[in-house]
Design a protein around this motif. Sequence first.
Motif, PDB file in Angstrom:
ATOM      1  N   THR A  18      56.076  61.114 -16.003  1.00  0.00           N
ATOM      2  CA  THR A  18      54.626  59.508 -15.220  1.00  0.00           C
ATOM      3  C   THR A  18      54.027  61.105 -14.688  1.00  0.00           C
ATOM      4  O   THR A  18      54.068  61.145 -13.666  1.00  0.00           O
ATOM      5  CB  THR A  18      55.070  59.182 -13.984  1.00  0.00           C
ATOM      6  OG1 THR A  18      56.156  60.051 -13.755  1.00  0.00           O
ATOM      7  CG2 THR A  18      56.329  57.718 -15.065  1.00  0.00           C
ATOM      8  N   TYR A  91      56.246  48.625 -19.717  1.00  0.00           N
ATOM      9  CA  TYR A  91      55.663  49.991 -19.843  1.00  0.00           C
ATOM     10  C   TYR A  91      54.785  49.852 -19.458  1.00  0.00           C
ATOM     11  O   TYR A  91      53.591  49.899 -19.437  1.00  0.00           O
ATOM     12  CB  TYR A  91      55.837  50.800 -20.994  1.00  0.00           C
ATOM     13  CG  TYR A  91      55.924  52.099 -21.064  1.00  0.00           C
ATOM     14  CD1 TYR A  91      57.271  53.236 -20.755  1.00  0.00           C
ATOM     15  CD2 TYR A  91      54.804  52.758 -21.293  1.00  0.00           C
ATOM     16  CE1 TYR A  91      56.869  54.996 -21.303  1.00  0.00           C
ATOM     17  CE2 TYR A  91      54.119  54.395 -21.169  1.00  0.00           C
ATOM     18  CZ  TYR A  91      55.259  55.210 -20.803  1.00  0.00           C
ATOM     19  OH  TYR A  91      55.284  56.524 -21.361  1.00  0.00           O
ATOM     20  N   ASN A  92      54.525  50.165 -17.730  1.00  0.00           N
ATOM     21  CA  ASN A  92      53.738  49.722 -16.871  1.00  0.00           C
ATOM     22  C   ASN A  92      53.531  50.946 -15.648  1.00  0.00           C
ATOM     23  O   ASN A  92      54.331  51.804 -15.483  1.00  0.00           O
ATOM     24  CB  ASN A  92      53.484  49.076 -16.219  1.00  0.00           C
ATOM     25  CG  ASN A  92      53.393  47.505 -17.108  1.00  0.00           C
ATOM     26  OD1 ASN A  92      54.860  46.991 -17.646  1.00  0.00           O
ATOM     27  ND2 ASN A  92      52.793  46.883 -17.318  1.00  0.00           N
ATOM     28  N   ASN A  93      51.600  51.432 -15.518  1.00  0.00           N
ATOM     29  CA  ASN A  93      52.011  52.089 -13.443  1.00  0.00           C
ATOM     30  C   ASN A  93      51.004  51.516 -13.224  1.00  0.00           C
ATOM     31  O   ASN A  93      50.783  50.349 -13.205  1.00  0.00           O
ATOM     32  CB  ASN A  93      50.935  52.867 -14.643  1.00  0.00           C
ATOM     33  CG  ASN A  93      51.242  54.622 -14.829  1.00  0.00           C
ATOM     34  OD1 ASN A  93      52.272  55.082 -14.607  1.00  0.00           O
ATOM     35  ND2 ASN A  93      50.324  54.849 -15.184  1.00  0.00           N
ATOM     36  N   LYS A 101      57.844  54.277 -15.215  1.00  0.00           N
ATOM     37  CA  LYS A 101      57.515  53.152 -16.185  1.00  0.00           C
ATOM     38  C   LYS A 101      57.646  51.690 -15.653  1.00  0.00           C
ATOM     39  O   LYS A 101      57.668  50.597 -16.618  1.00  0.00           O
ATOM     40  CB  LYS A 101      57.079  53.910 -17.022  1.00  0.00           C
ATOM     41  CG  LYS A 101      55.984  55.068 -17.558  1.00  0.00           C
ATOM     42  CD  LYS A 101      54.820  54.474 -17.714  1.00  0.00           C
ATOM     43  CE  LYS A 101      53.844  55.402 -17.411  1.00  0.00           C
ATOM     44  NZ  LYS A 101      53.937  56.461 -16.499  1.00  0.00           N
ATOM     45  N   CYS A 149      45.687  55.285 -21.919  1.00  0.00           N
ATOM     46  CA  CYS A 149      45.753  56.489 -20.410  1.00  0.00           C
ATOM     47  C   CYS A 149      45.637  57.331 -20.089  1.00  0.00           C
ATOM     48  O   CYS A 149      46.575  58.072 -21.456  1.00  0.00           O
ATOM     49  CB  CYS A 149      48.107  55.988 -19.755  1.00  0.00           C
ATOM     50  SG  CYS A 149      48.659  56.593 -18.223  1.00  0.00           S
TER      51      CYS A 149
END
Length: 328
Positions: A18, A91-93, A101, A149
């Motif tokens: 991150t 698996y995200n922002n 994530k 990303c």
Amino acid sequence: MTLIRIAKSWEIPESHATPEAAFFNRRRFLKTLIGAGIGAAILPVTGCENNSEIQTGSISGTYPAYPNLNINPNFAKVDRPITEEFLSSKYNNFYEFGGTKSIWKKAQSLPTDNWKVEVSGLVNNPRTYDLDDIQKNFPLEERIYRFRCVEAWAMAVPWVGFPMKLLVKDVEPKSNAKFVRFTSFYDPKITPGPGFWAAGYPWPYTESLRIDEMTNDLAFFATGIYGHTLPKQHGAAIRAVIPWKYGYKGAKSIVKIEFLDKQPATFWNTLDSNEYDFEANVNPNKPHPRWSQATERLMGEGPSFSWEKRPTLPYNGYGEYVGHLYKI
Ligand SMILES: Nc1nc2c(c(=O)[nH]1)N[C@H]1C(S)=C(S)[C@@H](COP(=O)(O)O)O[C@H]1N2
Ligand SMILES: [Mo]
């Protein structure tokens, strides 16, 4: 129930864990806390969040499928496999729900019923759209886009939505409108941010494009993904997707779209303009201050350092569509 295992933060090399969160503008944060009357003496030396929660299970609730979707033939294929939904949806922002994530469960508290988007500022036809208005006004299509990303992970997903230029036409910007600002949903009771550190971030999340970028055919508003409406963690009910730029330009859960005559401050750029520039075009030759952008890792199973590496493409492979926007 399917068991889905996401790489834990300790499986990700430090430099990739991150990075957007790892950076912390201490001065800004101190100012905020001191402004809030919190003594500097209580500040810890390092920001340490509990990243180790293993996220298992399936998304609760179902996401209605869109009937009669047509895939746009220009964007029906990419040079890589489509990322499996069980990976991309876990698996995200989405910093409103945390700095890791693994926020997909927390994001389920986002209230998406009766979603409205206000369009205002320098336009002849200011208006507020609900999702029905959007479906009626703008024919929804499917497009497979590469997604990159700034942290160097990448995916390829089929979005459902419509080109931003259709909305621009609908609201008729005035001639002095030069920028657009997207504002994400924010309610600190629902979107607490990344724990202790939340106070250091310039909420609400905002992003911005130049109008000539917004009216490029590629710039897209997504209301769905994988043939169904957007799961909350992807930014329901409507989010921006700008495939030639780093992912942070694509604001999630947009509630406001404003047309402006000047470039506005934006979320990551305000935190550190050196690390997150306003333009944010994907560029293999311009390293991030803390890591190379020459390669990217395709989201896959297992720890992220084992994900397939690919060379980063200039403009994320969309130079033929957007290169002309940036020639001097
Ligand atoms: N409101 C909001 N939008 C956001 C973010 C965020 O934290 N909050 N993160 C951005 C970043 S850094 C990326 S990479 C993408 C991630 O989108 P995804 O989780 O749907 O893959 O969302 C972008 N939009
Ligand atoms: Mo990102």
